[in-house]
Design a protein around this motif. Sequence first.
Motif, short mmCIF file in Angstrom:
data_model
loop_
_atom_site.label_atom_id
_atom_site.label_comp_id
_atom_site.label_asym_id
_atom_site.label_seq_id
_atom_site.Cartn_x
_atom_site.Cartn_y
_atom_site.Cartn_z
N TYR A 149 -75.22 -11.11 71.74
CA TYR A 149 -75.40 -10.09 70.51
C TYR A 149 -74.74 -9.15 70.31
O TYR A 149 -74.05 -9.07 70.78
CB TYR A 149 -76.75 -9.66 70.65
N LEU A 150 -74.40 -9.27 68.76
CA LEU A 150 -73.93 -8.55 67.63
C LEU A 150 -74.30 -7.85 66.84
O LEU A 150 -74.84 -7.97 66.45
CB LEU A 150 -72.30 -9.59 66.68
N TYR A 151 -73.49 -6.62 67.33
CA TYR A 151 -73.90 -5.47 65.89
C TYR A 151 -72.98 -4.88 65.26
O TYR A 151 -72.01 -4.18 65.54
CB TYR A 151 -75.09 -4.49 67.24
N ALA A 152 -72.84 -5.36 64.49
CA ALA A 152 -71.41 -4.60 63.28
C ALA A 152 -71.71 -3.21 62.00
O ALA A 152 -73.49 -3.02 62.50
CB ALA A 152 -71.63 -6.15 62.24
N ASP A 153 -71.00 -2.77 62.58
CA ASP A 153 -70.76 -1.01 62.09
C ASP A 153 -72.03 -0.94 60.38
O ASP A 153 -71.10 -2.35 59.55
CB ASP A 153 -70.30 -0.84 62.14
N GLU A 154 -71.98 -0.11 60.65
CA GLU A 154 -72.77 0.07 58.94
C GLU A 154 -71.45 0.52 58.09
O GLU A 154 -70.42 1.01 58.39
CB GLU A 154 -74.20 1.25 58.96
N ASP A 155 -72.24 0.51 56.67
CA ASP A 155 -70.67 0.88 55.38
C ASP A 155 -69.31 0.33 56.00
O ASP A 155 -68.36 1.16 55.46
CB ASP A 155 -71.13 1.91 55.32
N LEU A 156 -68.98 -1.13 55.89
CA LEU A 156 -67.67 -1.30 56.05
C LEU A 156 -66.89 -1.37 54.41
O LEU A 156 -66.50 -1.55 54.29
CB LEU A 156 -68.16 -3.08 56.73
N GLN A 157 -68.33 -2.08 54.00
CA GLN A 157 -68.09 -1.55 52.37
C GLN A 157 -67.28 -0.28 51.42
O GLN A 157 -66.23 -0.37 50.68
CB GLN A 157 -68.58 -2.35 51.35
N SER A 158 -66.93 0.43 52.72
CA SER A 158 -66.60 2.15 52.17
C SER A 158 -64.61 1.40 51.96
O SER A 158 -64.21 2.19 51.62
CB SER A 158 -66.82 3.03 53.68
N ASP A 159 -64.26 0.85 53.37
CA ASP A 159 -63.13 0.19 52.81
C ASP A 159 -62.45 -0.80 51.54
O ASP A 159 -63.56 -1.90 51.53
CB ASP A 159 -62.57 -0.06 53.81
N THR A 160 -62.20 -0.41 50.89
CA THR A 160 -61.89 -1.19 49.40
C THR A 160 -61.22 -1.49 49.33
O THR A 160 -60.45 -1.77 48.67
CB THR A 160 -62.62 -0.24 48.09
N ASN A 161 -60.19 -0.96 50.22
CA ASN A 161 -58.54 -2.12 50.12
C ASN A 161 -58.25 -3.58 50.20
O ASN A 161 -59.66 -4.31 51.30
CB ASN A 161 -57.86 -1.76 51.63
N THR A 162 -57.52 -3.92 49.41
CA THR A 162 -57.92 -5.46 48.89
C THR A 162 -56.65 -6.25 49.70
O THR A 162 -56.45 -7.74 49.65
CB THR A 162 -58.33 -6.26 47.74
N THR A 163 -56.10 -5.18 50.25
CA THR A 163 -55.00 -6.38 51.35
C THR A 163 -55.45 -5.70 52.94
O THR A 163 -55.45 -4.93 52.98
CB THR A 163 -53.57 -5.67 50.87
N TYR A 164 -55.18 -6.79 53.00
CA TYR A 164 -55.20 -6.79 54.76
C TYR A 164 -54.05 -8.03 55.87
O TYR A 164 -53.56 -8.72 54.96
CB TYR A 164 -56.83 -8.02 55.17
N TRP A 165 -54.60 -7.47 57.01
CA TRP A 165 -53.88 -8.65 57.97
C TRP A 165 -54.42 -9.90 57.69
O TRP A 165 -54.98 -9.73 58.96
CB TRP A 165 -53.43 -7.94 58.91
N ASP A 166 -53.47 -11.06 58.34
CA ASP A 166 -54.29 -12.48 58.52
C ASP A 166 -53.63 -12.47 59.63
O ASP A 166 -52.63 -13.27 60.01
CB ASP A 166 -53.84 -13.86 56.63
N ALA A 167 -54.21 -12.51 60.00
CA ALA A 167 -54.05 -12.85 62.26
C ALA A 167 -53.70 -14.76 62.27
O ALA A 167 -52.99 -14.28 62.76
CB ALA A 167 -55.12 -12.49 63.07
N VAL A 190 -76.74 -10.21 65.13
CA VAL A 190 -77.03 -11.65 64.54
C VAL A 190 -76.44 -12.08 65.96
O VAL A 190 -76.34 -11.13 66.96
CB VAL A 190 -76.08 -11.76 63.75
N ILE A 191 -77.08 -13.04 66.37
CA ILE A 191 -75.91 -14.10 67.76
C ILE A 191 -74.99 -14.36 67.58
O ILE A 191 -74.62 -14.62 66.36
CB ILE A 191 -77.19 -14.95 68.07
N GLY A 192 -74.39 -14.33 68.64
CA GLY A 192 -73.44 -15.61 68.66
C GLY A 192 -74.08 -16.99 68.77
O GLY A 192 -74.67 -17.52 69.53
N LYS A 193 -72.82 -18.04 67.65
CA LYS A 193 -74.34 -19.53 67.26
C LYS A 193 -72.87 -19.81 68.09
O LYS A 193 -73.12 -21.46 68.90
CB LYS A 193 -73.70 -19.31 65.82
#
Length: 266
Positions: A149-167, A190-193
């Motif tokens: 089971y996965l529980y994602a944090d609220e308000d992730l959209q508060s991060d408005t940076n469009t540059t990110y690290w692609d791992a 959500v569930i892990g699929k």
Amino acid sequence: MNKIFKYILSAIIVLTMWSCGETGSGNSTTATQPQPTQSETNNKTIDARYFALPTIPKEVQQSKNMARQIGNSSAEVDEKELIKTKEHIAGWVYYTDKNSTRWYISSLFDKTEFYGDIYSLMKIVDGVAGWATVAKDAVDIEVDDEYIYLYADEDLQSDTNTTYWDAGYKKYVTNDRILGDRQMIQGDEVIGKWYFFYMPETSSWYISTTFEYEDKMGITWTTVHKFSYDDKGEYKWIPVLDEGDNYTTDIWDDDGVIKINFVTKE
């Protein structure tokens, strides 16, 4: 049932293709820090390849093309036997937002209940799968004997940076799509699929269905696919175990390491 199963698998593959985004044209910086070769967990030393982000080695694709050209299927037979007979480490959990719009991945390393990072699947560039960093320490992951089971944090959209690290690409990328990836998963339960696991004998990554996802798809067998790409550079999930193999998954926690093997159904 076969028709229903094929339809579901086709839908899964289509969703995966939709999840492959553009990488943008922003400035990028290549990683310079050396990658670890081993990981420590509860006084155990485990090869770090089991917990690295899933990749599609170019040499594997080349070998597959060569085997197809000369009509040699022995490698595929050995691969299937290894999948069925080996004990595997589930290094990652693969899941979608609640609307099944985007595919995400989080690590299962060293814990059975913990906070993890969220990555979203991006397009293949020069044979490399993209894994965009959506958010760090942003999902609560709970693992039991049968489900994830996965529980994602609220308000992730508060991060408005469009540059990110692609791992996956191992560089910084600028792409507006990351904003939507944060918004779609924020606050979701959500569930892990699928489990992602690595097999060193083939230098390849595979996914296998979780019990709850099998229940939701209405199937009673475990499905395993190889993480690969086709001649056009698009993601391709190659079936390894399917309904006709009549296998199910045995999963357990070995001191913080999630292990799986595949057993014949009785």
